[in-house]
Write an enzyme that holds these catalytic residues in place. Structure first.
Site, PDB file in Angstrom:
ATOM      1  CG  HIS A 198      -1.629  -1.182   1.272  1.00 20.07           C
ATOM      2  ND1 HIS A 198      -3.269  -1.191   0.898  1.00 20.07           N
ATOM      3  CD2 HIS A 198      -2.219  -2.529   1.874  1.00 20.07           C
ATOM      4  CE1 HIS A 198      -3.813  -2.307   0.800  1.00 20.07           C
ATOM      5  NE2 HIS A 198      -2.728  -3.529   1.122  1.00 20.07           N
ATOM      6  CB  ALA A 199       2.075   3.764  -2.166  1.00 18.99           C
TER       7      ALA A 199
END
Length: 253
Positions: A198-199
């Site tokens: 996840h960014a």
């Protein structure tokens, strides 16, 4: 309820199988399958009025501990204990939602959510963003989760982090002090059994999502910061640990 009532129902069901009504029911079922999408690693029907999957009564599409996460967790433990052989990392478009998504992108341009592609990694927008910006960074190869990474995967983990940082920063060139977060859910808290980082560009929206992707030490059992994972794998690789059972160094011991 007596036994004869159950017998009558079974007889009516057998009679209905050959009726026109049954044919209509089959057609409707086939149409429903054709209109399904994946959420949390499984197919769910689309809402009649929106392109998003239908929500349950509580307004959420999945829970915290997922069925897919439990399966991945159990499989990884069995592999580590030597009960089953480690699975190959070949793409699995028939059984993995992300392999299918990546395959469709390669074949026909996909769904318009991809922001980066190369021979090893892809980046696409999360279908249900939890922050100001929310990308998922995935390898094309079918790696089950962060827990299945080995010291030999240190370069992969580092590149996933760097690519996530690059994609998020590119969207906000005028904000050098942009607050970000990068990390992985650890089985059984992952929703898809295909490695994805996840960014985020913060803040979270809604704010309570911060708990789901918490970077606090107490939350390491569920969410692993990407920088921390990359450092652990690099340290293990530098120490000469290999990929065998004696050299495993994963994010979940």
């Amino acid at each position: 309820l007596c036994a004869c009532d159950g017998r009558r129902r079974r007889e009516r069901a057998r009679e209905a199988r050959g009726s026109p009504c049954m044919a209509v029911g089959v057609a409707r079922a086939e149409a429903a399958v054709a209109s399904r999408v994946y959420v949390a690693g499984r197919r769910v029907p689309r809402s009649a009025k929106t392109d998003r999957p239908a929500r349950n009564a509580r307004g959420t599409a999945r829970g915290v501990v997922t069925t897919m996460g439990l399966i991945a967790w159990g499989t990884e433990l069995a592999t580590r204990w030597g009960w089953v052989r480690e699975a190959s990392r070949e793409e699995r478009p028939r059984t993995c939602v992300f392999c299918e998504k990546i395959g469709r992108q390669r074949a026909d341009g996909g769904d318009g959510t991809f922001v980066h592609e190369d021979d090893e990694l892809v980046v696409f927008r999360d279908w249900r963003p939890a922050a100001r910006r929310h990308y998922l960074v995935c390898p094309r190869a079918h790696v089950a989760s962060a827990s299945s990474l080995r010291p030999a995967d240190a370069a992969l983990a580092r590149r996933m982090l760097e690519l996530g940082e690059e994609c998020v920063a590119r969207d906000f060139p005028d904000e050098p002090d942009l607050e970000t977060r990068f990390g992985y859910h650890i089985p059984p808290f992952n929703s898809v059994d295909h490695l994805h980082m996840h960014a985020f560009a913060l803040p979270f929206d809604p704010p309570w999502k911060e708990r789901k992707y918490s970077s606090h030490p107490w939350a390491r059992f569920a969410f692993k910061p990407a920088e921390e994972l990359a450092r652990e794998l690099e340290a293990a690789a530098a120490g000469g640990r290999g990929e065998g059972a004696e050299g495993d160094k994963t994010s979940r011991l």
